[in-house]
Design an enzyme around this catalytic site. Structure first.
Site, PDB file in Angstrom:
ATOM      1  N   ASP A  97       1.281  -2.417  -1.507  1.00  0.00           N
ATOM      2  CA  ASP A  97       0.392  -2.169  -2.646  1.00  0.00           C
ATOM      3  C   ASP A  97       1.152  -2.123  -3.978  1.00  0.00           C
ATOM      4  O   ASP A  97       2.357  -1.844  -4.023  1.00  0.00           O
ATOM      5  CB  ASP A  97      -0.331  -0.841  -2.472  1.00  0.00           C
ATOM      6  CG  ASP A  97      -1.458  -0.906  -1.465  1.00  0.00           C
ATOM      7  OD1 ASP A  97      -1.555  -1.923  -0.751  1.00  0.00           O
ATOM      8  OD2 ASP A  97      -2.231   0.065  -1.377  1.00  0.00           O
ATOM      9  N   HIS A 242       4.551   0.156  -0.229  1.00  0.00           N
ATOM     10  CA  HIS A 242       4.426  -0.227  -1.636  1.00  0.00           C
ATOM     11  C   HIS A 242       5.608  -1.098  -2.051  1.00  0.00           C
ATOM     12  O   HIS A 242       6.734  -0.870  -1.605  1.00  0.00           O
ATOM     13  CB  HIS A 242       4.358   1.009  -2.532  1.00  0.00           C
ATOM     14  CG  HIS A 242       3.168   1.872  -2.274  1.00  0.00           C
ATOM     15  ND1 HIS A 242       3.110   2.766  -1.217  1.00  0.00           N
ATOM     16  CD2 HIS A 242       1.970   1.977  -2.913  1.00  0.00           C
ATOM     17  CE1 HIS A 242       1.940   3.383  -1.225  1.00  0.00           C
ATOM     18  NE2 HIS A 242       1.230   2.924  -2.238  1.00  0.00           N
TER      19      HIS A 242
END
Length: 277
Positions: A97, A242
């Site tokens: 992400d 992430h």
């Protein structure tokens, strides 16, 4: 590279990856409810090991809407996000992400390429707009790019018009840089509501959350991230990591360690796809 060339090349790559059909094919993705809020830290700090619970999601109505730039494919309006992959075999999905970030995303792409693995990248529009070449590389290498809004806001605090703008602008950037409009979206912080589900569907996207949160956003240490993935590994899980939003060097190092171990353990790390027959 022109958009039509990107699209053609990506389709050729995807055709050979053996990816799993999802969402529009019955039984490929299942919905799971959980008790812990998204991004919650285990009691006692990040070093305290805890069960990998899925996240809870808030469902609150908002108002307002503007039409999408292009007419998307019809999508079911869901009331909760998809959390895991179902089906046969030891299959897992890795997701990243907040990117793309030129400091960390290329290293993640390099590791995935070294093991011939595809992953999902939920990108923020403001990051994608500045680093379109990384989305082009994701297309070239067969990865799936999803919509993570433009500026990573808490959607439950926005109006319907604001939510639409966050999603639609990001889909436009993805289409321009990646060659296709996204078919998946993920709400920042795991904070969903009925408006987000409806607007996502109207923009042709399915909501995908996660089963295993690596907690890499807390910078808990490379070993901790590796342990989260390996302890949570099971058929059908979706792993949240992430590649932007802070120092993600631990995430990069952890991927280099746990990915070959997952593959050696017999897991097939792939990406879900929606099939429109």
């Amino acid at each position: 590279m022109k958009k039509d060339q990107l699209l053609t090349r990506r389709r050729v790559l995807i055709a050979g990856t053996g990816v799993v059909g999802a969402a529009a094919t019955a039984g490929v993705l299942t919905r799971v409810t959980g008790d812990a809020p998204a991004g919650s830290v285990p009691a006692g700090g990040p070093q305290a090991r805890s069960p990998l619970n899925s996240s809870a999601y808030r469902l609150q109505p908002l108002t307002g809407y503007a039409p999408p730039r292009a007419a998307p494919r019809r999508t079911l309006v869901r009331r909760e996000p998809l959390l895991r992959l179902s089906g046969r075999g030891r299959t897992m999905v890795l997701t990243f992400d907040d990117g793309p970030d030129p400091r960390y995303t290329p290293a993640i792409l390099d590791t995935l390429a070294a093991y011939d693995v595809r992953a999902m990248f939920f990108v923020c529009g403001e990051m994608a707009a500045d680093h379109r070449e990384l989305l082009a590389r994701m297309a070239d290498e067969g990865h799936v790019v999803g919509n993570h809004t433009w500026s990573h806001p808490l959607l439950t605090r926005l109006s319907r018009r604001q939510i639409h703008s966050e999603m639609a602008r990001t889909s436009d950037v993805i289409e321009d840089a990646y060659g296709e409009r996204p078919e998946w979206f993920r709400a920042p912080y795991g904070a969903w509501n009925r408006t987000a589900f409806r607007l996502g569907a109207e923009l042709g996207m399915e909501p995908l959350a996660w089963t295993v949160d690596t907690l890499d956003w807390t910078a808990p240490g490379t070993r901790f991230i590796v342990d989260r993935v390996e302890d949570g590994a099971a058929p059908g899980v979706v792993v949240l990591s992430h590649d932007a939003g802070g120092d993600r060097s631990q995430s990069v190092r952890a991927l280099r360690r746990y990915l070959p171990e997952l593959l050696d353990s017999g897991y097939h790390v792939t990406v879900p796809r929606r099939d429109y027959a």
